[in-house]
Scaffold this motif. Structure first.
Motif, mmCIF file in Angstrom:
data_model
loop_
_atom_site.group_PDB
_atom_site.id
_atom_site.type_symbol
_atom_site.label_atom_id
_atom_site.label_comp_id
_atom_site.label_asym_id
_atom_site.label_seq_id
_atom_site.Cartn_x
_atom_site.Cartn_y
_atom_site.Cartn_z
ATOM 1 N N SER A 89 4.198 -1.474 8.498
ATOM 2 C CA SER A 89 4.301 -0.195 7.803
ATOM 3 C C SER A 89 5.697 0.356 8.028
ATOM 4 O O SER A 89 6.015 0.845 9.102
ATOM 5 C CB SER A 89 3.253 0.794 8.326
ATOM 6 O OG SER A 89 3.479 2.086 7.776
ATOM 7 N N GLN A 118 3.183 -1.658 3.747
ATOM 8 C CA GLN A 118 2.802 -0.278 3.475
ATOM 9 C C GLN A 118 4.049 0.591 3.472
ATOM 10 O O GLN A 118 4.907 0.443 4.338
ATOM 11 C CB GLN A 118 1.840 0.225 4.561
ATOM 12 C CG GLN A 118 1.353 1.657 4.338
ATOM 13 C CD GLN A 118 0.582 2.191 5.542
ATOM 14 O OE1 GLN A 118 1.157 2.525 6.575
ATOM 15 N NE2 GLN A 118 -0.728 2.258 5.416
ATOM 16 N N GLU A 154 0.840 -1.198 0.000
ATOM 17 C CA GLU A 154 0.000 0.000 0.000
ATOM 18 C C GLU A 154 0.878 1.253 0.000
ATOM 19 O O GLU A 154 1.848 1.335 0.745
ATOM 20 C CB GLU A 154 -0.914 0.024 1.234
ATOM 21 C CG GLU A 154 -1.880 1.209 1.194
ATOM 22 C CD GLU A 154 -2.556 1.532 2.539
ATOM 23 O OE1 GLU A 154 -3.285 2.533 2.584
ATOM 24 O OE2 GLU A 154 -2.342 0.797 3.522
ATOM 25 N N LEU A 200 0.924 4.935 1.053
ATOM 26 C CA LEU A 200 0.237 5.952 1.858
ATOM 27 C C LEU A 200 0.944 7.302 1.665
ATOM 28 O O LEU A 200 2.084 7.473 2.118
ATOM 29 C CB LEU A 200 0.244 5.572 3.340
ATOM 30 C CG LEU A 200 -0.452 6.587 4.273
ATOM 31 C CD1 LEU A 200 -1.968 6.561 4.073
ATOM 32 C CD2 LEU A 200 -0.121 6.312 5.740
ATOM 33 N N ARG A 247 5.195 4.722 3.457
ATOM 34 C CA ARG A 247 4.635 6.049 3.742
ATOM 35 C C ARG A 247 5.513 7.090 3.066
ATOM 36 O O ARG A 247 6.661 7.283 3.463
ATOM 37 C CB ARG A 247 4.598 6.282 5.254
ATOM 38 C CG ARG A 247 3.953 5.150 6.054
ATOM 39 C CD ARG A 247 4.037 5.447 7.556
ATOM 40 N NE ARG A 247 5.365 5.763 7.982
ATOM 41 C CZ ARG A 247 6.249 4.881 8.453
ATOM 42 N NH1 ARG A 247 5.922 3.621 8.583
ATOM 43 N NH2 ARG A 247 7.458 5.271 8.811
ATOM 44 N N LYS A 272 0.139 -6.364 9.915
ATOM 45 C CA LYS A 272 0.825 -5.715 8.812
ATOM 46 C C LYS A 272 2.046 -4.972 9.315
ATOM 47 O O LYS A 272 2.177 -4.676 10.496
ATOM 48 C CB LYS A 272 -0.123 -4.738 8.110
ATOM 49 C CG LYS A 272 -1.201 -5.430 7.309
ATOM 50 C CD LYS A 272 -2.070 -4.417 6.592
ATOM 51 C CE LYS A 272 -3.166 -5.079 5.805
ATOM 52 N NZ LYS A 272 -2.657 -5.775 4.608
#
Ligand code: PLP
Length: 223
Positions: free
Chosen positions: A191, A208, A29, A31, A210, A189
């Motif tokens: 991140s 994820q 993902e 972000l 960022r 998960k």
């Protein structure tokens, strides 16, 4: 450079890291982190399909939230107890939960406000907490026990800001995630990874990344 052009570059970096890691690009993902960026930049990103944005400061988040759809903001920065209620009212998710007393406060408030806020535990495996926050590994059991008593704060996983240039940091995080996944019997998960190190994070198994400056350019407005 526009957001759209930078986005293509980031997607290409994510794709090639995933290829090297034997992972599907959809498994990561992206972000966007919009701290110190004006609302117009967030709007630009929303026009390209993004719906969630990371912010570091409660105050700045409160200011921006009024101009955004509900549930658009995720809190990434250190949170003080006296801002816990404002944080629950402003952010759809909290990624910087790092201590039991804060979990207790957030959980009690979330229940009384009748809201559910997914949380990520920010971990610190490198003794950096004084700089960036994060729960030391030794304190994790107590924090997890506290969280279990607060169903309004479902646990999504671990977030971290490893020291720059530490190649082994992401692997240590992945191992920590695996260990707790087994112990809790729950999928967790990870991140980790920012503009400068998303490749190492993806190779180690981050779910994820960022991304701030590599998507939005250098941070302008100061709060
Ligand atoms: C600022 C910030 C980011 C994004 O950093 P960039 O280097 O600009 O990509 C990601 N995570 C956290 C917790 C941050 O504070």
């Amino acid at each position: 450079m526009t957001f759209g052009v930078r986005l293509q570059e980031i997607r290409a970096r994510i794709r090639s890291a995933c290829e090297r890691a034997g992972r599907s690009p959809e498994s990561v993902e992206l972000l966007p982190v919009s701290k110190h960026q004006p609302l117009e930049r967030i709007m630009e990103a929303m026009a390209l399909g993004f719906t969630r944005f990371g912010e570091n400061y409660v105050q700045e988040g409160m200011r921006k939230a009024g101009g955004l759809p509900p549930d658009a903001l995720v809190l990434l920065g250190p949170l003080q107890r006296n801002k816990a209620k404002a944080a629950l009212q402003t952010f759809a998710e909290i990624q910087s939960l790092d201590r039991p007393d804060l979990a207790e406060r957030l959980g009690t408030l979330a229940a009384s406000l009748a809201v559910t806020r997914p949380v990520w535990i920010q971990v610190d495996l490198w003794d950096e907490a004084t700089k960036v926050g994060g729960c030391p590994e030794a304190d994790l059991p107590e924090l997890l026990t506290t969280l279990r008593a607060h169903p309004s704060l479902p646990l999504k996983g671990f977030m971290a800001l490893p020291p720059p240039g530490d190649e082994s940091a992401f692997r240590a995080l992945a191992l920590l995630r695996d260990r707790w996944q087994d112990r809790l019997g729950q999928a967790l998960k990870l991140s980790a990874g920012m503009s400068g190190d998303l490749e190492s994070a993806i190779l180690a198994g981050s779910d994820q990344v960022r991304i701030g400056t590599a998507l939005f350019g250098s941070r302008g407005i100061v709060t």
